[in-house]
Motif scaffolding. Structure first.
Motif, PDB file in Angstrom:
ATOM      1  N   CYS A   1      -4.173 -22.393 -55.037  1.00 15.70           N
ATOM      2  CA  CYS A   1      -4.858 -22.818 -53.813  1.00 15.70           C
ATOM      3  C   CYS A   1      -4.598 -24.298 -53.529  1.00 15.70           C
ATOM      4  N   TYR A   2      -4.954 -24.737 -52.336  1.00 11.87           N
ATOM      5  CA  TYR A   2      -4.885 -26.160 -52.031  1.00 11.87           C
ATOM      6  C   TYR A   2      -6.097 -26.875 -52.633  1.00 11.87           C
ATOM      7  N   THR A   3      -6.167 -28.193 -52.508  1.00 12.28           N
ATOM      8  CA  THR A   3      -7.240 -28.976 -53.115  1.00 12.28           C
ATOM      9  C   THR A   3      -8.343 -29.317 -52.119  1.00 12.28           C
ATOM     10  N   ASP A   4      -9.479 -29.749 -52.643  1.00 13.81           N
ATOM     11  CA  ASP A   4     -10.598 -30.143 -51.784  1.00 13.81           C
ATOM     12  C   ASP A   4     -10.275 -31.309 -50.857  1.00 13.81           C
ATOM     13  N   PRO A   5      -9.624 -32.383 -51.362  1.00 16.15           N
ATOM     14  CA  PRO A   5      -9.288 -33.473 -50.440  1.00 16.15           C
ATOM     15  C   PRO A   5      -8.452 -32.982 -49.259  1.00 16.15           C
ATOM     16  N   PHE A   6      -7.537 -32.060 -49.534  1.00 14.11           N
ATOM     17  CA  PHE A   6      -6.683 -31.532 -48.476  1.00 14.11           C
ATOM     18  C   PHE A   6      -7.502 -30.768 -47.443  1.00 14.11           C
ATOM     19  N   GLN A   7      -8.347 -29.830 -47.893  1.00 12.25           N
ATOM     20  CA  GLN A   7      -9.076 -29.031 -46.901  1.00 12.25           C
ATOM     21  C   GLN A   7     -10.177 -29.832 -46.207  1.00 12.25           C
ATOM     22  N   GLY A   8     -10.714 -30.859 -46.870  1.00  8.13           N
ATOM     23  CA  GLY A   8     -11.658 -31.740 -46.186  1.00  8.13           C
ATOM     24  C   GLY A   8     -10.993 -32.468 -45.033  1.00  8.13           C
ATOM     25  N   ARG A   9      -9.767 -32.938 -45.262  1.00  5.08           N
ATOM     26  CA  ARG A   9      -9.018 -33.621 -44.215  1.00  5.08           C
ATOM     27  C   ARG A   9      -8.622 -32.645 -43.100  1.00  5.08           C
ATOM     28  N   VAL A  10      -8.266 -31.419 -43.484  1.00  4.22           N
ATOM     29  CA  VAL A  10      -7.915 -30.395 -42.495  1.00  4.22           C
ATOM     30  C   VAL A  10      -9.078 -30.176 -41.536  1.00  4.22           C
ATOM     31  N   ALA A  11     -10.289 -30.050 -42.081  1.00  5.63           N
ATOM     32  CA  ALA A  11     -11.467 -29.823 -41.241  1.00  5.63           C
ATOM     33  C   ALA A  11     -11.748 -31.026 -40.344  1.00  5.63           C
ATOM     34  N   GLY A  12     -11.556 -32.242 -40.888  1.00  2.99           N
ATOM     35  CA  GLY A  12     -11.772 -33.444 -40.089  1.00  2.99           C
ATOM     36  C   GLY A  12     -10.805 -33.532 -38.923  1.00  2.99           C
ATOM     37  N   LYS A  13      -9.540 -33.202 -39.183  1.00  6.45           N
ATOM     38  CA  LYS A  13      -8.540 -33.229 -38.119  1.00  6.45           C
ATOM     39  C   LYS A  13      -8.809 -32.133 -37.097  1.00  6.45           C
ATOM     40  N   PHE A  14      -9.173 -30.941 -37.568  1.00  7.20           N
ATOM     41  CA  PHE A  14      -9.461 -29.825 -36.667  1.00  7.20           C
ATOM     42  C   PHE A  14     -10.625 -30.160 -35.738  1.00  7.20           C
ATOM     43  N   ALA A  15     -11.691 -30.730 -36.306  1.00  2.68           N
ATOM     44  CA  ALA A  15     -12.869 -31.056 -35.499  1.00  2.68           C
ATOM     45  C   ALA A  15     -12.531 -32.056 -34.403  1.00  2.68           C
ATOM     46  N   ALA A  16     -11.730 -33.073 -34.762  1.00  4.57           N
ATOM     47  CA  ALA A  16     -11.405 -34.120 -33.796  1.00  4.57           C
ATOM     48  C   ALA A  16     -10.342 -33.686 -32.789  1.00  4.57           C
ATOM     49  N   VAL A  17      -9.276 -33.082 -33.282  1.00  2.50           N
ATOM     50  CA  VAL A  17      -8.125 -32.760 -32.428  1.00  2.50           C
ATOM     51  C   VAL A  17      -8.304 -31.428 -31.705  1.00  2.50           C
ATOM     52  N   ASN A  18      -8.632 -30.380 -32.444  1.00  6.34           N
ATOM     53  CA  ASN A  18      -8.704 -29.046 -31.841  1.00  6.34           C
ATOM     54  C   ASN A  18     -10.014 -28.797 -31.095  1.00  6.34           C
TER      55      ASN A  18
ATOM     56  N   PHE B   1     -11.857 -37.610 -40.077  1.00  2.78           N
ATOM     57  CA  PHE B   1     -12.463 -37.603 -38.754  1.00  2.78           C
ATOM     58  C   PHE B   1     -12.458 -39.011 -38.166  1.00  2.78           C
ATOM     59  N   GLN B   2     -12.761 -39.999 -38.992  1.00  2.00           N
ATOM     60  CA  GLN B   2     -12.729 -41.384 -38.532  1.00  2.00           C
ATOM     61  C   GLN B   2     -11.302 -41.837 -38.243  1.00  2.00           C
ATOM     62  N   ALA B   3     -10.351 -41.355 -39.042  1.00  3.83           N
ATOM     63  CA  ALA B   3      -8.943 -41.704 -38.806  1.00  3.83           C
ATOM     64  C   ALA B   3      -8.449 -41.136 -37.483  1.00  3.83           C
ATOM     65  N   GLN B   4      -9.091 -40.062 -37.026  1.00  6.29           N
ATOM     66  CA  GLN B   4      -8.748 -39.448 -35.739  1.00  6.29           C
ATOM     67  C   GLN B   4      -9.591 -40.032 -34.597  1.00  6.29           C
ATOM     68  N   ASN B   5     -10.179 -41.215 -34.853  1.00  4.81           N
ATOM     69  CA  ASN B   5     -10.978 -41.959 -33.859  1.00  4.81           C
ATOM     70  C   ASN B   5     -12.323 -41.317 -33.550  1.00  4.81           C
ATOM     71  N   GLY B   6     -12.813 -40.476 -34.463  1.00  3.41           N
ATOM     72  CA  GLY B   6     -14.143 -39.911 -34.308  1.00  3.41           C
ATOM     73  C   GLY B   6     -15.189 -40.794 -34.964  1.00  3.41           C
ATOM     74  N   THR B   7     -16.444 -40.605 -34.588  1.00  6.73           N
ATOM     75  CA  THR B   7     -17.558 -41.366 -35.161  1.00  6.73           C
ATOM     76  C   THR B   7     -18.490 -40.422 -35.904  1.00  6.73           C
ATOM     77  N   VAL B   8     -18.781 -40.742 -37.157  1.00  3.29           N
ATOM     78  CA  VAL B   8     -19.724 -39.954 -37.950  1.00  3.29           C
ATOM     79  C   VAL B   8     -21.103 -40.561 -37.736  1.00  3.29           C
ATOM     80  N   VAL B   9     -21.966 -39.856 -37.016  1.00  4.53           N
ATOM     81  CA  VAL B   9     -23.258 -40.423 -36.623  1.00  4.53           C
ATOM     82  C   VAL B   9     -24.339 -40.222 -37.676  1.00  4.53           C
ATOM     83  N   SER B  10     -24.121 -39.276 -38.607  1.00  4.14           N
ATOM     84  CA  SER B  10     -25.130 -39.027 -39.636  1.00  4.14           C
ATOM     85  C   SER B  10     -24.516 -38.312 -40.827  1.00  4.14           C
ATOM     86  N   ILE B  11     -24.863 -38.777 -42.029  1.00  2.00           N
ATOM     87  CA  ILE B  11     -24.487 -38.091 -43.263  1.00  2.00           C
ATOM     88  C   ILE B  11     -25.780 -37.824 -44.020  1.00  2.00           C
ATOM     89  N   GLU B  12     -26.212 -36.573 -44.021  1.00  2.00           N
ATOM     90  CA  GLU B  12     -27.463 -36.180 -44.665  1.00  2.00           C
ATOM     91  C   GLU B  12     -27.169 -35.337 -45.900  1.00  2.00           C
TER      92      GLU B  12
END
Length: 380
Positions: A142-159, A187-198
């Protein structure tokens, strides 16, 4: 996903008995997986995929003229039990190869021993970065956690076009925490803003305080990196407080669509996964058909990763012309081929280099939930 893995092993340590790599016309392989307990859906499905692959390979004549003989043990998703069954498989059963266990914690519990014993370990679904860092006898499918975390961040911002994201994660779970960190950075690298980390603690049941705060910040997307049982509970409360933003997660979500009591609260959610069962690739559709014919249902990603683990092992043994762990290890490191979960080559840390897919949870006309391929995300 961090909750899963199978080990390919052969032990030469003096404290354990010698490993019989083959007995008569069989090649013994040990399997470790959670076949009971909280994450049994992962282990049972992975074993189903493995059994299908073994059945096919043996029916086609086996490997180097020998049949695969798998010996499975249930670790219940508990690290101490993983160690116990590992020792049993090696010392009592004399296995030469092991695929398992599935979760990262259980896999890591035996990885150092496997490396020290010169046991070849293949982890189908353990996504923690540190799994393969113990040494050159440990691989993953399988792929690694850092990879899929980044995939989700890019998907949320771009797609999804999200500009603001909120994150809710388990502070006591390395899987959840690692995904959170990498989603935020991408997500931040894709110019998104993280408004809350709970955060919350493992086994918490009430998330109202965190969700109320998130709702007040009106995010465009909410990232929930956890396993399917917890996600189902959070998603229900999230919708109850009035959050309408799409939710995004990781491979730990696999199992939601087959879980009793899960309803519309997860419909329209997305998660990163190792493959999509509705892909138009021939290798995927052949696997899905054969799995459905045998088990009467579509295979999830754990079944696909287990299936691929066996075929990678088979290909490495054929390439090596041997079942000796060192020879199989060297051959496996140079694998370059197409499998159900993608085209696989290994990097220097024995992690597969491949893309990830994002799938969407939908509801069919029959009222049942299912996943559909959304897109493929590449991270350079």
């Amino acid at each position: 996903m961090r909750k899963s893995v199978f080990v390919i092993a052969c032990v030469a340590a003096a404290s354990l008995i010698s490993c019989n790599k083959s007995t008569g016309n069989t090649i013994k392989v040990g399997g470790i997986a959670p076949l009971s307990g909280e994450v049994a859906v992962y282990g049972v499905e992975c074993k189903n995929g493995i059994d299908l692959a073994v059945e096919e390979i043996n029916a086609a004549g086996g490997v180097l003229g020998q049949q695969f003989e798998f010996i499975f043990e249930d670790d219940q998703g508990k690290s101490d039990q993983s160690v116990n069954v590992y020792k049993k498989l090696v010392a009592k059963d004399g296995v030469g190869l092991i695929i398992g266990s599935l979760t990262s914690g259980c896999t890591q519990a035996v990885a150092q021993q496997a490396q020290s014993n010169e046991v070849l370990q293949i982890a189908p679904a353990a996504t923690a970065t540190s799994v393969t860092s113990v040494g050159n006898y440990v691989f993953r499918a399988c792929y690694t956690d850092p990879f899929q975390g980044r995939v989700a961040g890019k998907f949320a911002a771009v797609n999804l076009g999200a500009k603001k994201a909120a994150v809710l994660y388990d502070i006591g779970n390395d899987y959840s925490s690692g995904l959170k960190d990498n989603f935020v950075s991408e997500f931040q690298a894709q110019n998104g803003t993280v408004v809350s980390i709970e955060s919350y603690k493992t086994n918490d049941k009430d998330f109202n305080t965190q969700l109320t705060k998130i709702k007040s910040l009106n995010p465009d997307v909410v990232y929930l990196p956890d396993y399917y049982g917890t996600v189902a509970l959070i998603a229900s409360q999230l919708r109850s407080v009035g959050i309408t933003a799409p939710i995004v997660g990781a491979d730990g979500w696999d199992g939601l669509t087959g879980m009793d009591g899960v309803g519309d609260e997860v419909v329209g959610g997305y998660y990163s996964n190792h493959y999509a069962d509705d892909s138009d690739k021939e290798v995927v559709q052949e696997f899905v058909k054969k799995f459905n014919d045998k088990y009467g249902k579509k295979p999830n990603s754990f079944a696909a990763l287990g299936y691929d683990s066996v075929y990678m092992l088979k290909d490495a043994i054929v390439k090596a012309g041997s079942t000796e762990p060192a020879a199989v290890r060297d051959a496996l490191a140079s694998i370059d081929g197409d499998y159900v979960t993608g085209h696989i080559v290994f990097d220097e840390d024995r992690n597969p280099v491949k893309d990830a897919v994002m799938v969407e949870i939908k509801k069919g006309e029959d009222g049942k939930l299912f996943t559909a391929y959304k897109t493929t995300v590449s991270i350079n």
